[in-house]
Scaffold this motif. Structure first.
Motif, PDB file in Angstrom:
ATOM      1  N   GLU A 111       0.625  -1.003   0.055  1.00  0.00           N
ATOM      2  CA  GLU A 111      -0.102  -0.009   0.082  1.00  0.00           C
ATOM      3  C   GLU A 111       1.048   1.319  -0.163  1.00  0.00           C
ATOM      4  OE1 GLU A 111      -2.923   2.133   2.417  1.00  0.00           O
ATOM      5  OE2 GLU A 111      -2.445   0.540   3.479  1.00  0.00           O
ATOM      6  N   PHE A 112       0.391   2.273  -1.386  1.00  0.00           N
ATOM      7  CA  PHE A 112       1.318   3.415  -1.053  1.00  0.00           C
ATOM      8  C   PHE A 112       0.384   4.499   0.143  1.00  0.00           C
ATOM      9  CE2 PHE A 112       3.088   0.990  -4.874  1.00  0.00           C
ATOM     10  CZ  PHE A 112       4.498   1.476  -4.487  1.00  0.00           C
ATOM     11  N   VAL A 113       1.183   5.262   1.609  1.00  0.00           N
ATOM     12  CA  VAL A 113       0.047   6.152   1.259  1.00  0.00           C
ATOM     13  C   VAL A 113       1.388   7.738   1.807  1.00  0.00           C
ATOM     14  CG1 VAL A 113      -1.058   4.526   2.778  1.00  0.00           C
ATOM     15  CG2 VAL A 113       1.487   5.367   3.542  1.00  0.00           C
ATOM     16  N   ARG A 114       0.828   8.741   2.316  1.00  0.00           N
ATOM     17  CA  ARG A 114       1.607   8.904   2.437  1.00  0.00           C
ATOM     18  C   ARG A 114       2.387   9.238   3.817  1.00  0.00           C
ATOM     19  NH1 ARG A 114      -0.275  15.913   2.207  1.00  0.00           N
ATOM     20  NH2 ARG A 114       1.710  16.895   2.667  1.00  0.00           N
ATOM     21  N   ILE A 115       3.870   9.451   3.423  1.00  0.00           N
ATOM     22  CA  ILE A 115       4.603   8.984   4.926  1.00  0.00           C
ATOM     23  C   ILE A 115       5.311  10.501   5.029  1.00  0.00           C
ATOM     24  CG2 ILE A 115       6.241   7.753   5.972  1.00  0.00           C
ATOM     25  CD1 ILE A 115       5.107   5.328   4.473  1.00  0.00           C
ATOM     26  N   GLU A 116       5.096  10.945   6.409  1.00  0.00           N
ATOM     27  CA  GLU A 116       5.187  12.888   5.922  1.00  0.00           C
ATOM     28  C   GLU A 116       6.528  12.896   7.297  1.00  0.00           C
ATOM     29  OE1 GLU A 116       2.932  15.611   7.854  1.00  0.00           O
ATOM     30  OE2 GLU A 116       2.083  15.577   5.327  1.00  0.00           O
ATOM     31  N   GLU A 117       6.942  11.690   7.639  1.00  0.00           N
ATOM     32  CA  GLU A 117       8.252  11.807   9.272  1.00  0.00           C
ATOM     33  C   GLU A 117       9.416  11.124   8.270  1.00  0.00           C
ATOM     34  OE1 GLU A 117       7.997  12.888  12.106  1.00  0.00           O
ATOM     35  OE2 GLU A 117       6.399  13.648  12.841  1.00  0.00           O
ATOM     36  N   THR A 118      10.496  11.593   8.721  1.00  0.00           N
ATOM     37  CA  THR A 118      11.402  10.549   8.146  1.00  0.00           C
ATOM     38  C   THR A 118      12.440  10.269   9.864  1.00  0.00           C
ATOM     39  OG1 THR A 118      12.588  12.692   8.681  1.00  0.00           O
ATOM     40  CG2 THR A 118      12.110  12.483   6.697  1.00  0.00           C
ATOM     41  N   GLU A 119      11.887  11.069  10.910  1.00  0.00           N
ATOM     42  CA  GLU A 119      12.872   9.620  12.228  1.00  0.00           C
ATOM     43  C   GLU A 119      12.533   8.889  12.043  1.00  0.00           C
ATOM     44  OE1 GLU A 119      15.220  10.483  14.265  1.00  0.00           O
ATOM     45  OE2 GLU A 119      16.149  12.105  13.426  1.00  0.00           O
ATOM     46  N   GLY A 120      12.834   7.887  12.433  1.00  0.00           N
ATOM     47  CA  GLY A 120      12.346   5.790  12.903  1.00  0.00           C
ATOM     48  C   GLY A 120      11.365   5.967  13.705  1.00  0.00           C
ATOM     49  N   ILE A 121      11.656   6.691  15.268  1.00  0.00           N
ATOM     50  CA  ILE A 121      11.322   6.163  16.046  1.00  0.00           C
ATOM     51  C   ILE A 121       9.702   7.161  16.449  1.00  0.00           C
ATOM     52  CG2 ILE A 121      10.788   7.228  18.062  1.00  0.00           C
ATOM     53  CD1 ILE A 121      13.094   5.412  18.704  1.00  0.00           C
ATOM     54  N   ARG A 122      10.041   8.132  15.072  1.00  0.00           N
ATOM     55  CA  ARG A 122       7.977   9.361  15.310  1.00  0.00           C
ATOM     56  C   ARG A 122       7.249   7.908  14.253  1.00  0.00           C
ATOM     57  NH1 ARG A 122      10.405  15.235  14.265  1.00  0.00           N
ATOM     58  NH2 ARG A 122      10.682  15.597  16.429  1.00  0.00           N
ATOM     59  N   ILE A 123       8.067   7.719  12.772  1.00  0.00           N
ATOM     60  CA  ILE A 123       7.117   6.594  12.426  1.00  0.00           C
ATOM     61  C   ILE A 123       7.100   5.419  13.389  1.00  0.00           C
ATOM     62  CG2 ILE A 123       7.492   5.026   9.945  1.00  0.00           C
ATOM     63  CD1 ILE A 123       9.565   6.889   9.095  1.00  0.00           C
ATOM     64  N   THR A 131      10.341   3.370   3.462  1.00  0.00           N
ATOM     65  CA  THR A 131      10.363   4.993   3.070  1.00  0.00           C
ATOM     66  C   THR A 131      11.781   4.953   2.235  1.00  0.00           C
ATOM     67  OG1 THR A 131      11.045   7.527   3.967  1.00  0.00           O
ATOM     68  CG2 THR A 131      11.192   5.158   5.254  1.00  0.00           C
ATOM     69  N   ASP A 132      12.260   6.523   1.514  1.00  0.00           N
ATOM     70  CA  ASP A 132      13.467   6.434   0.692  1.00  0.00           C
ATOM     71  C   ASP A 132      14.204   8.190   1.843  1.00  0.00           C
ATOM     72  OD1 ASP A 132      12.028   8.889   0.074  1.00  0.00           O
ATOM     73  OD2 ASP A 132      12.542   9.509  -1.772  1.00  0.00           O
ATOM     74  N   LYS A 133      13.768   7.892   3.394  1.00  0.00           N
ATOM     75  CA  LYS A 133      13.999   8.701   4.167  1.00  0.00           C
ATOM     76  C   LYS A 133      14.205   8.846   5.567  1.00  0.00           C
ATOM     77  CE  LYS A 133      12.836  12.627   1.625  1.00  0.00           C
ATOM     78  NZ  LYS A 133      12.048  12.758   0.825  1.00  0.00           N
ATOM     79  N   LEU A 134      15.481   8.221   6.233  1.00  0.00           N
ATOM     80  CA  LEU A 134      14.744   7.475   7.459  1.00  0.00           C
ATOM     81  C   LEU A 134      16.423   7.741   8.441  1.00  0.00           C
ATOM     82  CD1 LEU A 134      13.386   5.788   9.346  1.00  0.00           C
ATOM     83  CD2 LEU A 134      14.951   3.431   8.420  1.00  0.00           C
ATOM     84  N   LEU A 135      16.170   7.731   9.123  1.00  0.00           N
ATOM     85  CA  LEU A 135      17.122   9.490  10.284  1.00  0.00           C
ATOM     86  C   LEU A 135      16.563   8.465  11.695  1.00  0.00           C
ATOM     87  CD1 LEU A 135      16.782  12.654   9.280  1.00  0.00           C
ATOM     88  CD2 LEU A 135      18.041  11.388   8.454  1.00  0.00           C
ATOM     89  N   MET A 136      17.637   8.453  12.265  1.00  0.00           N
ATOM     90  CA  MET A 136      17.764   7.975  13.602  1.00  0.00           C
ATOM     91  C   MET A 136      18.695   9.540  14.416  1.00  0.00           C
ATOM     92  SD  MET A 136      15.680   6.134  14.809  1.00  0.00           S
ATOM     93  CE  MET A 136      15.810   5.076  16.721  1.00  0.00           C
ATOM     94  N   ASN A 137      18.080   9.502  15.496  1.00  0.00           N
ATOM     95  CA  ASN A 137      18.972  10.681  15.970  1.00  0.00           C
ATOM     96  C   ASN A 137      19.392  12.102  14.679  1.00  0.00           C
ATOM     97  OD1 ASN A 137      17.974  10.604  18.808  1.00  0.00           O
ATOM     98  ND2 ASN A 137      19.568   8.390  18.462  1.00  0.00           N
ATOM     99  N   GLY A 138      19.267  11.799  13.798  1.00  0.00           N
ATOM    100  CA  GLY A 138      19.533  12.687  12.794  1.00  0.00           C
ATOM    101  C   GLY A 138      20.228  12.078  11.130  1.00  0.00           C
ATOM    102  N   LYS A 139      20.345  10.315  11.668  1.00  0.00           N
ATOM    103  CA  LYS A 139      21.150  10.412  11.265  1.00  0.00           C
ATOM    104  C   LYS A 139      21.301   9.217  10.118  1.00  0.00           C
ATOM    105  CE  LYS A 139      25.464  11.091  14.851  1.00  0.00           C
ATOM    106  NZ  LYS A 139      26.540  10.268  15.416  1.00  0.00           N
ATOM    107  N   PRO A 140      21.363   9.447   8.657  1.00  0.00           N
ATOM    108  CA  PRO A 140      21.090   8.203   7.895  1.00  0.00           C
ATOM    109  C   PRO A 140      21.195   6.898   8.371  1.00  0.00           C
ATOM    110  CG  PRO A 140      22.058   9.723   6.533  1.00  0.00           C
ATOM    111  CD  PRO A 140      22.437  10.467   8.482  1.00  0.00           C
TER     112      PRO A 140
END
Length: 279
Positions: free
Chosen positions: A75-87, A117-126
């Protein structure tokens, strides 16, 4: 006599190829719209995810693990968050693109839900991925509300196998714990349900050093990069030239993730059979 030979052959097949009798786990991918802006892009993304699942199953077979993964839904959806914990928090609370996540997983027969996702960060790091938790009990590995993770699209089958491993009760292992003490890297569903590696923590590659799937990106602390992982889960019954000085790909006491996966395979494949837990 002929019948006895047939029986022996069947027993040998069972012992040497446990994946022949594998439990099937269904995976539901919830994918960022950024990876499916056009019909063609969606098709390419879906094709790549199918390749990743094929790679996941190859890792199970190579590890002598009796699991087989299938795609239950994409399923394709809108994922706005990039921080892993938030997702992960959004997934747990079924919001911001993950509405009715657990009901959909049940409806489509999915044991696990993975956000891509094509953007994923933890504490600001990829980073490549994050699992909800290292599930450490039968109750936890059986709970559909503890069966989800987020993975960076570019990281592929290896990361999917690693994050699913955490959800299935596996952790990074003893050497990672030595490199990063007091971080709980060996807290798993069983003492042997851990990754396995040989080497030291100087970040410089040396002969005989290796790590398996569950060591993951922690290979950077051992070899200076994350390219030293073998595509297998720890299993002391597997002997391979790539597995350190002893050529043994695990340890029965501290590194036998394959045993833990096989012992609990039924629970991993049972989430979709437990509608009473869906709230």
């Amino acid at each position: 006599m002929y019948g006895r030979i047939i029986t022996i052959v069947l027993l040998l097949a069972f012992c040497t190829a446990p994946w022949t009798f594998a439990e099937t786990i269904g995976i539901r991918f919830v994918v960022s719209n950024d990876l499916g802006r056009t019909a063609l892009q969606r098709q390419k993304t879906e094709t790549k995810l199918k390749e990743y699942v094929t790679g996941l199953n190859e890792r199970y077979r190579n590890s002598e693990v009796a699991l087989n993964a299938e795609i239950a839904q994409i399923e394709f959806v809108r994922i706005e968050e990039t921080e892993g914990i938030r997702i992960i928090n959004d997934m747990a609370h079924e919001r911001n693109g993950f509405e009715a996540m657990f009901k959909k997983a049940h409806d489509f027969g999915a044991d696990y839900t993975i956000a891509i996702t094509d953007k994923l960060l933890m504490n600001g790091k990829p980073v490549c991925g994050r699992a909800y938790a290292v599930n450490q009990s039968i109750a936890a590995i059986s709970d559909p509300r503890k069966a989800f993770a987020v993975v960076h699209f570019a990281c592929g089958a290896h990361t999917i196998a690693h994050e699913l491993g955490h959800l299935m009760g596996l952790n990074h292992g003893t050497l990672v714990d030595f490199c990063n003490p007091k971080r709980g890297h060996t807290s798993a569903i069983a003492p042997y349900a851990n990754g396995y590696a040989e080497g030291n923590c100087d970040g410089k590659p040396q002969p005989g050093e290796f790590g398996d799937i569950m060591v993951g990106g922690r290979m950077k602390e051992i070899m200076g990069d994350d390219k030293g992982n073998l595509p297998i889960f720890s299993n002391p019954r597997i002997h391979d030239e790539r597995c350190g000085t002893k050529k043994t790909c695990g340890d029965p006491v501290i590194g036998d993730a394959a045993r833990a996966l096989n012992e609990n395979a039924h629970y991993f494949a049972s989430h979709k059979k437990q509608p009473a837990q869906i709230r």
